[in-house]
Design a protein around this motif. Structure first.
Motif, mmCIF file in Angstrom:
data_model
loop_
_atom_site.group_PDB
_atom_site.id
_atom_site.type_symbol
_atom_site.label_atom_id
_atom_site.label_comp_id
_atom_site.label_asym_id
_atom_site.label_seq_id
_atom_site.Cartn_x
_atom_site.Cartn_y
_atom_site.Cartn_z
ATOM 1 N N PRO A 27 -22.502 -65.008 -43.810
ATOM 2 C CA PRO A 27 -21.262 -64.559 -44.451
ATOM 3 C C PRO A 27 -20.153 -64.272 -43.465
ATOM 4 N N GLN A 28 -20.515 -63.918 -42.217
ATOM 5 C CA GLN A 28 -19.490 -63.632 -41.211
ATOM 6 C C GLN A 28 -18.596 -64.848 -40.961
ATOM 7 N N LEU A 29 -19.161 -66.037 -41.126
ATOM 8 C CA LEU A 29 -18.375 -67.243 -40.876
ATOM 9 C C LEU A 29 -17.359 -67.482 -41.985
ATOM 10 N N ASP A 30 -17.639 -66.970 -43.179
ATOM 11 C CA ASP A 30 -16.615 -67.012 -44.225
ATOM 12 C C ASP A 30 -15.439 -66.123 -43.852
ATOM 13 N N VAL A 31 -15.729 -65.007 -43.201
ATOM 14 C CA VAL A 31 -14.652 -64.133 -42.741
ATOM 15 C C VAL A 31 -13.829 -64.848 -41.666
ATOM 16 N N ALA A 280 -9.124 -73.017 -26.789
ATOM 17 C CA ALA A 280 -10.489 -73.377 -27.192
ATOM 18 C C ALA A 280 -11.468 -72.243 -26.912
ATOM 19 N N ILE A 281 -11.378 -71.654 -25.729
ATOM 20 C CA ILE A 281 -12.274 -70.550 -25.373
ATOM 21 C C ILE A 281 -12.047 -69.358 -26.293
ATOM 22 N N ALA A 282 -10.783 -69.053 -26.574
ATOM 23 C CA ALA A 282 -10.477 -67.935 -27.470
ATOM 24 C C ALA A 282 -11.056 -68.180 -28.859
ATOM 25 N N CYS A 283 -10.951 -69.403 -29.350
ATOM 26 C CA CYS A 283 -11.513 -69.719 -30.675
ATOM 27 C C CYS A 283 -13.030 -69.542 -30.678
ATOM 28 N N GLY A 284 -13.683 -70.003 -29.627
ATOM 29 C CA GLY A 284 -15.125 -69.833 -29.546
ATOM 30 C C GLY A 284 -15.531 -68.372 -29.498
ATOM 31 N N LEU A 285 -14.815 -67.577 -28.722
ATOM 32 C CA LEU A 285 -15.121 -66.151 -28.629
ATOM 33 C C LEU A 285 -14.857 -65.433 -29.951
ATOM 34 N N LEU A 286 -13.840 -65.868 -30.695
ATOM 35 C CA LEU A 286 -13.583 -65.272 -32.008
ATOM 36 C C LEU A 286 -14.773 -65.478 -32.942
ATOM 37 N N ILE A 287 -15.347 -66.668 -32.916
ATOM 38 C CA ILE A 287 -16.511 -66.947 -33.775
ATOM 39 C C ILE A 287 -17.690 -66.068 -33.372
ATOM 40 N N VAL A 288 -17.896 -65.901 -32.077
ATOM 41 C CA VAL A 288 -18.982 -65.027 -31.606
ATOM 42 C C VAL A 288 -18.717 -63.581 -32.027
ATOM 43 N N ALA A 289 -17.486 -63.123 -31.829
ATOM 44 C CA ALA A 289 -17.150 -61.724 -32.108
ATOM 45 C C ALA A 289 -17.262 -61.401 -33.588
ATOM 46 N N PHE A 290 -16.749 -62.275 -34.446
ATOM 47 C CA PHE A 290 -16.779 -62.003 -35.882
ATOM 48 C C PHE A 290 -18.209 -61.936 -36.415
ATOM 49 N N GLN A 291 -19.136 -62.600 -35.754
ATOM 50 C CA GLN A 291 -20.525 -62.546 -36.214
ATOM 51 C C GLN A 291 -21.194 -61.225 -35.866
ATOM 52 N N GLN A 292 -20.516 -60.370 -35.100
ATOM 53 C CA GLN A 292 -21.043 -59.042 -34.794
ATOM 54 C C GLN A 292 -20.360 -57.961 -35.625
ATOM 55 N N LEU A 293 -19.381 -58.358 -36.443
ATOM 56 C CA LEU A 293 -18.601 -57.385 -37.203
ATOM 57 C C LEU A 293 -19.055 -57.328 -38.654
ATOM 58 N N PRO A 294 -18.787 -56.218 -39.341
ATOM 59 C CA PRO A 294 -19.099 -56.143 -40.779
ATOM 60 C C PRO A 294 -18.342 -57.225 -41.553
ATOM 61 N N SER A 295 -18.898 -57.620 -42.684
ATOM 62 C CA SER A 295 -18.304 -58.675 -43.511
ATOM 63 C C SER A 295 -17.998 -58.127 -44.899
ATOM 64 N N PRO A 296 -16.821 -57.560 -45.094
ATOM 65 C CA PRO A 296 -16.471 -57.026 -46.421
ATOM 66 C C PRO A 296 -16.528 -58.118 -47.490
ATOM 67 N N PRO A 298 -14.754 -58.801 -50.182
ATOM 68 C CA PRO A 298 -13.525 -59.544 -50.507
ATOM 69 C C PRO A 298 -13.205 -60.608 -49.470
ATOM 70 N N PHE A 299 -13.414 -60.303 -48.193
ATOM 71 C CA PHE A 299 -13.111 -61.273 -47.139
ATOM 72 C C PHE A 299 -14.071 -62.462 -47.185
ATOM 73 N N ILE A 300 -15.329 -62.198 -47.563
ATOM 74 C CA ILE A 300 -16.287 -63.290 -47.725
ATOM 75 C C ILE A 300 -15.814 -64.242 -48.822
ATOM 76 N N TYR A 301 -15.384 -63.663 -49.931
ATOM 77 C CA TYR A 301 -14.896 -64.491 -51.028
ATOM 78 C C TYR A 301 -13.643 -65.258 -50.613
ATOM 79 N N PHE A 302 -12.722 -64.594 -49.924
ATOM 80 C CA PHE A 302 -11.502 -65.267 -49.471
ATOM 81 C C PHE A 302 -11.857 -66.424 -48.536
ATOM 82 N N GLY A 303 -12.915 -66.245 -47.751
ATOM 83 C CA GLY A 303 -13.349 -67.330 -46.875
ATOM 84 C C GLY A 303 -13.897 -68.501 -47.663
ATOM 85 N N ARG A 304 -14.602 -68.207 -48.752
ATOM 86 C CA ARG A 304 -15.155 -69.285 -49.582
ATOM 87 C C ARG A 304 -14.057 -70.124 -50.216
#
Length: 367
Positions: A27-31, A280-296, A298-304
């Motif tokens: 679900p973090q990737l939907d965020v 590119a590096i910043a984008c990769g780090l964002l994906i890593v970082a978001f996978q360590q954060l809570p996934s509300p 509403p944000f999961i749905y917005f990602g879908r």
């Protein structure tokens, strides 16, 4: 809590026999998807004159949300192809392309149809037909679109160009070949940037729309997926700091390296290569970082529904801001875009997503 679960099971669905990892969903990737859309929306919603102010630099930098979409796309595709190969011993090319067609083409063609209808209504279809034909052939980034409604869908052309060769290359060269493919893409991207710097190409047009330039983002996603099981685990405070640092990196790329500055010319080859590497590096780090954060939720749905958010936000923005200006217009645009995307997801996209599941060899989230 594990980021992925793998449970092998032999399944027969339609004509596709498969072993499947039944619970591959993050679900973090939907965020991340929603964050990428929100960045692109800010980029388009804030008017810019090229003054170089901090506000305009921030708006310019948010355009790199599109790069985040590219990195995330390659990351997910590589993860799924890797797990399919591990579970079944092969990659089903036919099933892959059917899944991509069912996910991308219906809404894409609907978006192009909206653009064609508007161009016809305003009697400018003859002048714009070249771009629409190119977009229909997934070459929309090869024709400079200009002021065409739905021209932001040029990015789908680059996605489809990547999908055209990457799965076939993986099947031919094997999983180890993914690393080679990523390195080749990075090399091609940087050679292209060196050439474009030499001819002083426009950073916000010729360079930004170039397929080989953007392939560096896809290469980043591939490398990130190959390193997935050994990615670092950060605390929430550290992850938030990384997100903030990555946004700062985007702003540095926009403000110092002028990758998205209106009306500027390309700096040196070293500047272009360094700037795109930073993005590119910043984008990769964002994906890593978001996978360590809570996934509300509403944000999961917005990602879908983010695909619809991306497709519809510019036509809604054009319609709203012709009557309501400033921050109020942007806020109203965002609300209306959510509504349109939600309706599209529920009544237009979901039937195709359900059909797509029949061809999944690695099950993902059910719509």
């Amino acid at each position: 809590m594990p980021l992925y679960l793998v449970q092998e099971d032999q399944v027969e669905i339609g004509s596709v026999s498969r072993k499947t990892a039944a619970a591959f969903y993050r679900p973090q990737l939907d965020v991340v998807r929603f964050f990428a859309f929100l960045a692109v929306f800010i980029h388009h919603a804030i008017p810019r004159t090229g003054s170089g102010s901090a506000r305009e630099t921030f708006a310019d930098s948010m355009g790199f949300g599109l790069c985040l979409f590219f990195v995330l796309s390659a990351y997910l595709i590589t993860l799924l192809l890797t797990r399919e190969h591990e579970a079944t011993g092969s990659i089903n090319m036919g099933a892959f392309y059917v899944r991509r067609i069912l996910r991308i083409w219906p809404l894409y063609l609907l978006g192009l149809s909206i653009g064609v209808a508007r161009a016809f209504h305003h009697s400018v279809l003859h002048e714009q037909k070249t771009w629409f034909i190119a977009a229909l052939l997934f070459a929309g980034n090869l024709v400079i679109p200009g002021a065409i409604l739905m021209s932001h869908l040029w990015s789908i052309s680059i996605e489809e160009q990547f999908y055209l060769f990457f799965p076939a290359s993986c099947r031919f060269f094997g999983l180890r070949g993914m690393l080679v493919i990523a390195c080749i893409l990075i090399l091609l991207s940087n050679l292209t940037l060196i050439h474009l710097a030499h001819i002083q190409a426009d950073p916000d047009v010729s360079i930004w729309f170039n397929s080989f330039v953007q392939f560096e983002m896809f290469a980043t996603g591939i490398l990130l997926a190959l390193a997935d099981r050994s990615l670092p685990r950060w605390s929430v405070p550290v992850s938030l700091f990384v997100v903030a640092a990555c946004i700062g990196g985007w702003m540095l790329a926009a403000g110092h390296f002028h990758l998205k500055s209106m009306g500027s010319k390309a700096d040196s080859a070293a500047s272009l290569c360094s700037g795109y590497a930073l993005v590119a590096i910043a984008c990769g780090l964002l994906i890593v970082a978001f996978q360590q954060l809570p996934s509300p939720r509403p944000f999961i749905y917005f990602g879908r529904i983010s695909y619809g958010l991306y497709v519809f936000h510019l036509p809604v923005l054009a319609a709203v801001t012709s009557h309501v200006h400033g921050l109020a217009g942007s806020a109203l645009t965002l609300l209306l875009t959510f509504g349109v995307a939600a309706i599209s997801y529920r009544y237009f996209e979901t039937p195709f997503l359900r059909l797509k599941r029949r061809f999944e060899r690695i099950e993902t989230f059910a719509p």
